[in-house]
Design an enzyme around this catalytic site. Sequence first.
Site, PDB file in Angstrom:
ATOM      1  N   ASP A 129      37.706  52.072  34.797  1.00 18.36           N
ATOM      2  CA  ASP A 129      38.509  50.936  34.331  1.00 18.36           C
ATOM      3  C   ASP A 129      38.393  50.756  32.819  1.00 18.36           C
ATOM      4  OD1 ASP A 129      40.192  48.743  34.616  1.00 18.36           O
ATOM      5  OD2 ASP A 129      38.556  47.343  34.940  1.00 18.36           O
ATOM      6  N   CYS A 167      47.428  32.616  47.457  1.00 13.14           N
ATOM      7  CA  CYS A 167      47.329  32.622  45.995  1.00 13.14           C
ATOM      8  C   CYS A 167      47.795  31.283  45.429  1.00 13.14           C
ATOM      9  CB  CYS A 167      48.162  33.750  45.401  1.00 13.14           C
ATOM     10  SG  CYS A 167      48.094  33.805  43.591  1.00 13.14           S
TER      11      CYS A 167
END
Length: 310
Positions: free
Chosen positions: A131, A197
Site C-alpha cells: 500500500d 455506511c
Amino acid sequence: MKSTQTSDLIKEKAKSLGLSDCAIVPVSFLAEEKEHFESWLSAQMHGEMGYMARNTEKRLNPQLLVENAKSIIVVLQNYFPKETQSDKEAPVLSKYAYGTDYHFVLKDKLRRLLEFIHTEITSCTGRPFVDSAPVLERAWARKAGLGWIGKNSNLISLHHGSFFFIGELIVNIELPYDNPKPVSDHCGRCTKCIDACPTKAIVANRVVDARKCISYQTIEVKGELDESLKGQFDNRVFGCDICQDVCPWNLKSEPHNEASFNPHPKLLQLNKDDWENMERPLFNELFKNSAVKRAGFNGLKRNLKFLGNA
C-alpha cells in the site's frame, strides 16, 4: 528442483512468517481494471488523494514499475484483533490501527521472503509493496484467486473474510504459477455494507466515493473535514470498520497471531473522557509506531472536535 516444490517452499516460508495466504501469478497488464479505475478518477472520487491520479499506467502494468518484472507473489496478513475497545461510548479507532503500522510489519516479512527465495531457491531481485506505491493490490489479489471484490470495494476471502492486509512481492524471475479460477462474487443480493455506511459513501457496486468515506475524512484529509458530513461519523475517530463489521463473511474472522499488531496495554481501556482529554505525551506513548501517526496528534484532536467530543 521441480516447479511444484518451488511453489510449495515459497508458500511454506510465507506461512512460517505468519502470513495468512499466498499465491503466485505472472506479471501482466490489468486490462480489466483500466476502465473501472479511470472512471473512478474522472469522477474525482479520489478527493485530495492526488497520488492516485499519478502513474496510472504503472498501476495497470507492473513492468513499468519494476525493471524486468516477471512474477508477483501476493500475500494476505490477518489483523482481526482478539478484543476491541472496552468503553462503548469512547471514540472508535479502526482495528487495523491498534498495533504497529502494518506497512513496517508486512514489508519486513516480504523482504524476508525475498531473501529466502534469493538464497534458498534461485538468485533474483525484487521489490516488496504494501500500500505504498502505484500497485492495484486488490486487483492482483483477485487475479491470484485470493478472493472477490465486494460491494464495499474490499477484497473478501471465502476463508478469511476481509480483515486482512494485502502485500505484493514483484520479482525478476519466472516462478511456478498458480492457475487460479476467479472466485465468483459471493455477495449475492446482500447490501448490508451499503445500508450500514453512515455517509452513504458506497455509491454503486464496488464503487466508493472516497470524499464521503469516514476513513478518507479522518486519515487523508489534511485540512478541515467536510461540514456536510458532521454528525454522520458514528463516533469514528480514525478510520472506519463499519462496512466490514456488518459483512456476513467476517463471521469467519479469527484473531491474528501477529504480536506486532497487539495494542498498547492502555489503548483498549481508554474511556470517553480519556480520549477527549488526551494530551501529546499519552498520544506519543500509545501511537509510537502506529498508523495513527499519519493523522498526527493535531489530526486526531481535529477529528475528536468534529465528533463533538472535545
